[in-house]
Design an enzyme around this catalytic site. Structure first.
Site, PDB file in Angstrom:
ATOM      1  N   CYS A 250       0.882  -1.122   0.087  1.00 55.67           N
ATOM      2  CA  CYS A 250       0.069  -0.243   0.122  1.00 55.67           C
ATOM      3  C   CYS A 250       0.870   1.386  -0.179  1.00 55.67           C
ATOM      4  CB  CYS A 250      -0.905   0.030   1.118  1.00 55.67           C
ATOM      5  SG  CYS A 250      -0.935  -1.451   2.017  1.00 55.67           S
TER       6      CYS A 250
ATOM      7  N   ARG B  83       6.716 -11.068   5.835  1.00 60.38           N
ATOM      8  CA  ARG B  83       6.600 -10.689   7.268  1.00 60.38           C
ATOM      9  C   ARG B  83       7.008 -11.822   8.037  1.00 60.38           C
ATOM     10  NH1 ARG B  83       0.175  -9.314   6.058  1.00 60.38           N
ATOM     11  NH2 ARG B  83       0.736  -7.802   4.502  1.00 60.38           N
TER      12      ARG B  83
ATOM     13  N   GLN C 276       0.849 -11.230  -2.997  1.00 61.63           N
ATOM     14  CA  GLN C 276      -0.661 -10.833  -2.824  1.00 61.63           C
ATOM     15  C   GLN C 276      -1.140 -10.159  -4.202  1.00 61.63           C
ATOM     16  OE1 GLN C 276      -0.123  -7.644   0.042  1.00 61.63           O
ATOM     17  NE2 GLN C 276      -1.300  -8.833   1.445  1.00 61.63           N
TER      18      GLN C 276
ATOM     19  N   ASP D 216      -2.655  -7.838  -5.311  1.00 61.43           N
ATOM     20  CA  ASP D 216      -3.027  -6.932  -4.317  1.00 61.43           C
ATOM     21  C   ASP D 216      -3.536  -5.603  -5.545  1.00 61.43           C
ATOM     22  OD1 ASP D 216      -3.285  -5.293  -2.028  1.00 61.43           O
ATOM     23  OD2 ASP D 216      -1.309  -4.966  -1.641  1.00 61.43           O
TER      24      ASP D 216
ATOM     25  N   HIS E 253      -4.992  -1.075  -5.047  1.00 63.60           N
ATOM     26  CA  HIS E 253      -5.333  -0.117  -4.252  1.00 63.60           C
ATOM     27  C   HIS E 253      -6.232   0.784  -5.186  1.00 63.60           C
ATOM     28  CE1 HIS E 253      -2.247  -1.945  -1.955  1.00 63.60           C
ATOM     29  NE2 HIS E 253      -2.963  -1.587  -0.883  1.00 63.60           N
TER      30      HIS E 253
ATOM     31  N   LYS F 221     -14.622  -3.205   6.628  1.00 63.60           N
ATOM     32  CA  LYS F 221     -14.344  -4.185   5.410  1.00 63.60           C
ATOM     33  C   LYS F 221     -15.149  -5.325   5.170  1.00 63.60           C
ATOM     34  CE  LYS F 221     -11.742  -6.803   8.806  1.00 63.60           C
ATOM     35  NZ  LYS F 221     -10.639  -7.832   9.084  1.00 63.60           N
TER      36      LYS F 221
ATOM     37  N   HIS G  23      -8.423  -1.407  -0.420  1.00 58.39           N
ATOM     38  CA  HIS G  23      -7.542  -2.191  -0.502  1.00 58.39           C
ATOM     39  C   HIS G  23      -8.278  -3.592  -0.743  1.00 58.39           C
ATOM     40  CE1 HIS G  23      -4.404  -0.382   2.462  1.00 58.39           C
ATOM     41  NE2 HIS G  23      -5.743   0.376   2.856  1.00 58.39           N
TER      42      HIS G  23
END
Ligand SMILES: [Zn+2]
Ligand SMILES: [Zn+2]
Length: 643
Positions: A337, A366, A384, A386, A388, A472, A518
């Site tokens: 992000c 992580r 991911q 991912d 945005h 979410k 996200h």
């Protein structure tokens, strides 16, 4: 007298102090025999607890999640009781219910409890359950509770008591066993008819590696013996489908100690499968107006100080990378992000530019404790899918709808048929917990609720479960074995636009803050592939599977013909291989079945003469003889039904 409102809206009158069991009895004796607990004004309580004032009441049985939980929690107490009898002086940690069953963490001192002891403990538990001992609840002062556990010399319970407030402490007793516990519990032990202790594991006290390692005993119980049998069969099947086992058998991925724990290595077949998943998503995203971006695997520490990730996760994750230059520090990217925020910021934005949707298959790192690592589902480096989305507040609903459509498209293409959408909203009372204006929250929550309404999705709303930065929507998927997985997630965020001072110029010529969404339909590719493997047992949908066909020559002299057929099929976008080993065709068929190749094409004299293929389908057998064109049409049709 008190008035009890039941779920159907009817109101009944009872004596003050009546219990949920009394209420059940007034409806039917059969129901009373099945009541495990009750929900009083939304809070789960013992079915034997006196009700003192008017209330709404829901009776909980084995069919309710909270009913199961109460039974499994009570089973943990019986496990502890059995252990105290078998291992006098044993110390007890915690014993909660879990998704399928329960566990208890115990410290048996110098005695080692092994798998071989489980049957003996199980037997003792069964004996205790049959005693039909009632559970009773007692409020107790903190001083008295401390004295109790000091006498027992149980440092774990004393540690737990440390964190509890006086006036809020209860003991539960069944038979000869008393436990520090909030409850609730089932009325008596005889509800538990079938008991199975499943496994042992080591578990650090309070999950902290610095603390002593306790023995965790896992178990599960049922109100009927045949339910236990069914559950054990399911576990057997789950073992067969374990993605770590199938990942090896199907040549998809591996791990190397030398590379490092929790860092998966994708083998060619797995990498190609993953690439197909990526391409599938990239195509869908392009059609949905996403723009691809690419960002590096590291970012300056400053970036993550700005985003707030460093303050929140910095201490417990990979530590900064330093360079020969003083004061220069980088972090392995834990999220994409912040990088995407900086791309948004790379030039001025107008309201006309929004929404902007940046998508990236971004690999993040992580730190997970080594004990937490598990195949592809818990790893230290993962990618991911991912994206945005930066939009104006009034665009949130539309954007949300489109993301839901995309997620549903993905699930369909991968044959996930059962799922629930969990909407996590804020707890309106708890103002401190959330950032952003009430007005924006109101808008975003309404937007999520509205966009879900028309989608035909099964939904549950959870209050107080929102992230601090926004509400979410999480997709909970049920796999073929009925296990629940959290996969896709869509989150609204007011926090990062604030922290990164993102802006756009509105139609009023003023500066405004965009809202960020996200979203990651797969979640991570690693986890998604793991869930997918276990869901389909390695039988991937045809469009995704590593090898769609295995061509099996009846004898070596047809090898060359088979290679020609493969070349021809490649032109129709069908992939696979020729099994030209010097083996009997029966063996080749068996091996192709084991490696789950969807179609086998057997070619011999007759097929070559007629220009045909003898086709076998995995798990089904012969489906007939056909021309190459017919076969490719069949494959095409099967794929088109999904994607
Ligand atoms: Zn308890
Ligand atoms: Zn994000």
């Amino acid at each position: 007298m008190i008035n009890i409102t039941l779920p159907d809206g009817s109101i009944r009158e009872y004596e003050t102090g009546a219990t949920a069991i009394d209420v059940a009895k007034s409806i039917s004796e059969g129901l009373a025999r099945n009541v495990l607990a009750a929900k009083l004004n939304g809070k789960v309580i013992d079915a034997f607890r006196p009700i003192e004032s008017d209330a709404s009441l829901q009776l909980l049985t084995w069919n309710d999640d909270e009913g199961k939980e109460t039974m499994w929690h009570s089973s943990a107490h019986i496990l502890a009781e059995a252990l105290e009898e078998l291992y006098p002086g044993i110390k007890l940690g915690i014993g909660p219910p879990i998704e399928n069953g329960f566990y208890y963490d115990v410290d048996a001192g110098d005695t080692v409890i092994t798998e071989g002891d489980l049957v003996k403990i199980e037997k003792k538990m069964t004996e205790l359950a049959r005693q039909k001992n009632g559970f009773s609840r007692r409020e107790i002062s903190k001083a008295e509770a401390i004295a109790h556990y000091k006498e027992k010399n149980d440092e774990y319970k004393l540690d737990l008591l440390n964190g509890l407030e006086d006036g809020n402490i209860t003991f539960y007793t069944q038979g000869n066993f008393t436990d520090l516990c909030r409850g609730p519990h089932i009325p008596n032990t005889s509800f538990i008819k079938a008991i199975k202790l499943l496994s042992l594991a080591g578990a650090y006290w309070r999950g902290d590696e610095k603390n002593k390692q306790l023995t965790r005993i896992y178990g599960i119980t049922f109100p009927k013996a045949k339910e236990l049998t069914a559950h054990l069969e399911l576990l057997e099947e789950a073992k067969k489908r374990d993605h770590r086992k199938l990942g090896k058998e199907l040549d998809l991925f591996t791990f190397s100690k030398k590379v490092g724990q929790g860092l998966p290595l994708w083998l060619p077949k797995g990498a190609m499968l993953r690439e197909r998943l990526e391409n599938f998503m990239k195509k869908a995203q392009l059609e949905a107006g996403y723009l691809p971006v690419i960002t590096p695997h590291i970012g300056s520490k400053e970036l993550y100080v700005t985003s707030g990730h460093y303050a929140k996760y910095g201490a417990d994750s990979f530590q900064p990378i330093t360079t020969p230059n003083d004061g220069e520090e980088f972090l392995l990217k834990p999220m994409n992000c912040p990088h995407h925020c900086e791309i948004y910021k790379s030039r001025p934005r107008s309201y006309k530019d929004l929404p902007i949707r940046f998508a990236e298959f971004g690999t993040v790192y992580r730190y997970e404790q080594s004990g937490e690592l598990h195949g592809l589902t818990r790893v230290r480096g993962f990618t991911q899918d991912d994206a945005h989305l930066f939009c104006r507040p009034e665009q949130v609903e539309d954007e949300f709808k489109k993301v839901i459509e995309l997620v549903l498209y993905v699930f369909k293409a991968l044959k996930f048929e059962e799922f629930t959408a969990q909407i996590s909203l804020r707890d309106k009372e708890d103002k401190e917990k959330y950032i952003g204006s009430d007005e924006n929250w109101e808008k975003a929550e309404q937007a999520i609720l509205n966009s879900v309404k028309g989608s035909g999705l099964k939904t549950v709303v959870e209050y107080g479960e929102a992230a601090f930065y926004g509400p979410k929507l999480d997709f909970m998927v049920k796999d073929a074995l009925g296990r629940k997985w959290q996969l896709g997630t869509i989150q609204v965020d007011y926090n990062l636009p604030e922290r990164f001072e993102l802006e756009y110029v509105g139609s009023d010529d003023q500066r405004h803050r965009p809202v960020m969404i996200h979203r990651a339909p797969f979640g991570s590719l690693e986890r998604f592939v793991a869930v997918l493997i276990e869901h389909c047992g390695g039988n991937f949908p045809l469009w995704l599977t590593p090898d769609q066909i295995a061509i099996l020559p009846l004898s070596e002299k047809y090898n060359e013909n088979c290679k020609e057929v493969l070349n021809l099929l490649n032109k129709y976008d069908i992939r696979g291989f020729v099994d030209d080993r010097n083996e009997k065709v029966g063996k080749k068929i068996r091996d192709a079945e084991v490696s789950k190749v969807p179609y086998m094409l057997i070619i011999g004299e007759k097929e070559i003469e007629n220009g045909t293929l003898a086709v076998r389908k995995h798990g089904e057998g012969d489906i007939g003889t056909m021309k190459v064109e017919e076969f490719s049409a069949l494959i095409k049709k099967e794929i088109e039904e999904l994607v």
